[in-house]
Enzyme design. Structure first.
Site, PDB file in Angstrom:
ATOM      1  N   TRP A 181     -82.104 -13.468  97.050  1.00 25.39           N
ATOM      2  CA  TRP A 181     -80.837 -12.814  96.686  1.00 25.39           C
ATOM      3  C   TRP A 181     -81.110 -11.330  96.524  1.00 25.39           C
ATOM      4  O   TRP A 181     -82.089 -10.946  95.874  1.00 25.39           O
ATOM      5  CB  TRP A 181     -80.269 -13.367  95.374  1.00 25.39           C
ATOM      6  N   GLU A 222     -78.866 -16.718  98.948  1.00 25.29           N
ATOM      7  CA  GLU A 222     -77.738 -16.787  97.999  1.00 25.29           C
ATOM      8  C   GLU A 222     -76.731 -15.679  98.323  1.00 25.29           C
ATOM      9  O   GLU A 222     -77.088 -14.515  98.409  1.00 25.29           O
ATOM     10  CB  GLU A 222     -78.274 -16.602  96.566  1.00 25.29           C
ATOM     11  N   LYS A 224     -73.037 -13.485  97.627  1.00 25.93           N
ATOM     12  CA  LYS A 224     -72.330 -12.932  96.472  1.00 25.93           C
ATOM     13  C   LYS A 224     -71.070 -12.220  96.929  1.00 25.93           C
ATOM     14  O   LYS A 224     -70.995 -11.762  98.068  1.00 25.93           O
ATOM     15  CB  LYS A 224     -73.261 -11.965  95.721  1.00 25.93           C
ATOM     16  N   ASP A 257     -73.940 -19.933  94.113  1.00 20.83           N
ATOM     17  CA  ASP A 257     -73.877 -19.657  92.678  1.00 20.83           C
ATOM     18  C   ASP A 257     -72.384 -19.636  92.348  1.00 20.83           C
ATOM     19  O   ASP A 257     -71.617 -18.904  92.992  1.00 20.83           O
ATOM     20  CB  ASP A 257     -74.544 -18.296  92.418  1.00 20.83           C
ATOM     21  N   HIS A 260     -70.172 -16.499  92.197  1.00 18.69           N
ATOM     22  CA  HIS A 260     -70.196 -15.566  93.321  1.00 18.69           C
ATOM     23  C   HIS A 260     -69.055 -15.748  94.307  1.00 18.69           C
ATOM     24  O   HIS A 260     -69.196 -15.460  95.490  1.00 18.69           O
ATOM     25  CB  HIS A 260     -71.538 -15.691  94.054  1.00 18.69           C
ATOM     26  N   HIS A 284     -76.844 -22.552  91.955  1.00 17.58           N
ATOM     27  CA  HIS A 284     -77.048 -21.875  90.674  1.00 17.58           C
ATOM     28  C   HIS A 284     -75.835 -22.236  89.839  1.00 17.58           C
ATOM     29  O   HIS A 284     -74.710 -21.832  90.177  1.00 17.58           O
ATOM     30  CB  HIS A 284     -77.094 -20.355  90.845  1.00 17.58           C
ATOM     31  N   ASP A 292     -68.638 -12.407  87.690  1.00 16.97           N
ATOM     32  CA  ASP A 292     -69.926 -13.084  87.623  1.00 16.97           C
ATOM     33  C   ASP A 292     -70.641 -12.722  86.320  1.00 16.97           C
ATOM     34  O   ASP A 292     -71.693 -12.102  86.323  1.00 16.97           O
ATOM     35  CB  ASP A 292     -70.753 -12.625  88.842  1.00 16.97           C
ATOM     36  N   ASP A 294     -72.035 -14.560  84.068  1.00 21.52           N
ATOM     37  CA  ASP A 294     -73.224 -15.343  83.719  1.00 21.52           C
ATOM     38  C   ASP A 294     -73.270 -15.743  82.249  1.00 21.52           C
ATOM     39  O   ASP A 294     -74.294 -15.579  81.568  1.00 21.52           O
ATOM     40  CB  ASP A 294     -74.493 -14.599  84.137  1.00 21.52           C
ATOM     41  N   ASP A 325     -78.418 -20.567  86.122  1.00 20.40           N
ATOM     42  CA  ASP A 325     -78.542 -19.116  86.265  1.00 20.40           C
ATOM     43  C   ASP A 325     -77.519 -18.422  85.385  1.00 20.40           C
ATOM     44  O   ASP A 325     -76.357 -18.303  85.752  1.00 20.40           O
ATOM     45  CB  ASP A 325     -78.351 -18.701  87.736  1.00 20.40           C
TER      46      ASP A 325
END
Ligand code: RNT
Ligand code: ZN
Length: 416
Positions: A181, A222, A224, A257, A260, A284, A292, A294, A325
Site C-alpha cells: 500500500w 491495497e 484507496k 480495506d 477505502h 483489512h 478512513d 481507522d 487495521d
C-alpha cells in the site's frame, strides 16, 4: 440461560454450536502491531510526522516506545483474545541490534529475528508490510514517483520485503501475506493521472520480479480512495489495484480495506464479487467514520456482514486472509487491540451460527426470510461466545478489562 440451553436453541434451527466453535478456533486473524505505538515504528525518528495521508489522533498516555514495550503490550492483548492469532508487522518495526541501523532499501531478514523469536515462542504466524510512508524519501510519491532514484529506492524496499516475507513464512511455517500500500497521490487536480499509475504498475512488477514462492508469500495490492492531504487523486485507486491483481493472479491477490471506499460502498458485498474470480483475497477490517478514520472495530452491522460473507463464501477455508487495521491514540491502546480483535471473533462466530437461508431466497420467500433473519438477532449468542472463550482459555466478557486497567496503572502510566 446456560451454554447447554443456548446450544439447544441453536440446534432447533439446525445449527451445531460446538462445530462452530471448533471451526473458528483455527482461523488465523492477523493483529496489526501498529495500534500499539500510533504507527511510529522503530527505524526512523519516532517524533517525525506520520505521512502517506493517514492520521492517528489522540494523545492517550502509554504508547509503546521500544520493541520490548510493544511486545509486552501485544502479549497482554494476545492473552485476552480467543482464536488463532497471527502477527502483522510493518517494515518500519525492524529491530536493529547494537546500532546497526539500515535504511528501508537495505532491510534484511535479520532485522526481524527478534520478531521471529517472539512469534515462535507464542506459536504465531506473521504477515508483513513494506512501509512506503513516514520516511524522508516518502515526501510525496514513492513507487509512482517521476524521480527514478526515489522510485528505485522504494522498489528495492519492496524487494527487500519480499525476502523478509519469505524468511517469516519459512521460519514460522505459515504463509506470509505481504501487503503493498502506498499513499501516493495528489492534493489537487493532477495534470497527468496516467503517468503515476503506469510507473506504479511497473514498480510493482519490478518488486514482484524478486523470486518468491507464492505458496509462502502472498503479495497483495491495497487500494484507496483518498487520504489526508491527498484528496484529489490516488494512484492506487480501486480500479488500479483490482486490475493489477486480476492481471497478475499467479503472484498477487487483491486487498480490500473497508475504510477505502465511498461511504455507501460496502466491502461485505464486494467479497463474493471478488471471490467469483480470485482464488484468494485479503481484507483489512477497520471502522471508518465519515472517512478512513481507522477507529477500533465494533460489533456493528458492517463488521457482521463482512464476517457473514467471509463464512458464506468459504473464506474460512483459507480463501480470505483476515487482518485488522486501525489506530486510535485516544484510548488505552491495549484495550483498542482487544476490543477490535474480540469483535471480529464475535462477528465470525455469529456468522458461523447463522442458519443458511439460501433456499428461502431461491424460493422467493422474502417474508419468511425477513422474519427468520430478524429473529436470529435475539438468539442467546452471548452464551456461545462465553463457551468459545472458555474453550480458548481466555477471559469472557466482563473478565478481561480489569487486567488492562491494572497494566495501565502498573506499566503504561509510567511511560513518559
Ligand atoms: C492506509 C492503509 C494501510 C495502513 C497500514 C498502516 O490507509 O489502510 O493499510 O493503514 O499499512
Ligand atoms: Zn489498510
Amino acid at each position: 440461560m446456560s451454554y447447554i440451553d443456548a446450544k439447544e436453541k441453536y440446534a432447533a434451527l439446525g445449527v451445531d454450536t460446538d462445530a462452530a466453535i471448533e471451526k473458528l478456533k483455527n482461523v488465523p486473524v492477523a493483529l496489526h502491531c501498529w495500534q500499539g505505538d500510533d504507527v511510529r515504528g522503530f527505524d526512523t525518528d519516532p517524533n517525525k510526522p506520520l505521512t502517506g495521508g493517514i492520521q492517528t489522533t489522540g494523545n492517550y498516555p502509554g504508547r509503546a516506545r521500544t520493541p520490548e514495550e510493544l511486545m509486552a503490550d501485544l502479549d497482554l492483548a494476545l492473552k485476552l483474545c480467543p482464536g488463532t492469532k497471527k502477527m502483522n508487522l510493518h517494515a518500519s518495526y525492524a529491530i536493529f541490534e547494537d546500532g546497526q541501523w539500515a535504511d528501508r532499501d537495505k532491510l534484511e531478514p535479520k532485522h526481524f529475528a527478534k520478531w521471529v523469536a517472539f512469534c515462535k515462542e507464542r506459536g504465531l504466524g506473521c504477515d508483513f508490510n513494506p512501509t512506503f510512508f513516514s520516511h524522508p524519501k516518502a515526501n510525496g510519491l514513492t513507487l509512482s514517483s517521476p524521480d527514478p532514484e526515489i522510485r528505485k529506492f522504494w522498489i528495492e524496499h519492496g524487494k527487500a520485503c519480499i525476502r523478509i516475507s519469505t524468511y517469516l513464512a519459512e521460519e514460522l511455517g505459515q504463509p506470509c501475506v505481504m501487503n503493498i500500500w502506498t499513499g501516493d497521490g495528489f492534493k489537487d487536480i493532477p495534470a497527468d493521472r496516467m503517468g503515476p499509475r503506469i510507473r506504479y504498475k511497473e514498480a510493482i512488477d519490478e518488486i514482484l520480479s524478486e523470486p518468491f514462492d507464492f505458496n509462502k508469500v502472498k503479495p497483495c495490492v491495497e487500494s484507496k480512495v483518498f487520504g489526508i492531504g491527498v484528496e484529489a487523486y490516488t494512484a492506487g485507486s480501486a480500479e488500479f489495484a483490482l486490475s493489477y491483481a486480476a492481471m497478475n493472479k499467479e503472484k498477487c491477490i487483491p486487498l480490500m480495506d473497508n475504510g477505502h471506499y465511498h461511504p455507501t460502498e460496502m466491502v461485505s458485498d464486494k467479497i463474493p464479487a471478488l471471490l467469483a474470480f480470485f482464488p484468494e483475497i485479503a481484507l483489512h477490517i477497520t471502522r471508518p467514520i465519515r472517512w478512513d478514520s481507522d477507529h477500533v472495530v465494533l460489533l456493528d452491522d458492517e463488521t457482521k456482514e463482512i464476517c457473514k460473507e467471509i463464512v458464506r463464501c468459504g473464506g474460512l477455508e483459507g480463501r480470505v486472509k483476515i487482518a485488522l487495521d486501525y489506530f486510535d491514540a485516544s484510548i488505552n491502546r491495549v484495550a483498542a487491540w482487544v476490543v477490535g480483535l474480540r469483535n471480529v471473533q464475535k462477528a465470525l462466530l455469529q456468522a458461523l451460527l447463522a442458519p443458511d437461508y439460501t433456499a428461502l431466497q431461491d424460493a422467493g420467500d422474502w417474508t419468511k426470510l425477513m422474519v427468520l433473519q430478524e429473529e436470529q438477532k435475539t438468539l442467546p449468542f452471548g452464551e456461545v461466545w462465553e463457551q468459545y472463550c472458555r474453550i480458548c482459555n481466555v477471559p469472557g466478557d466482563g473478565q478481561w478489562f480489569a487486567a488492562v486497567q491494572a497494566y495501565e496503572t502498573e506499566t503504561l502510566s509510567k511511560r513518559g
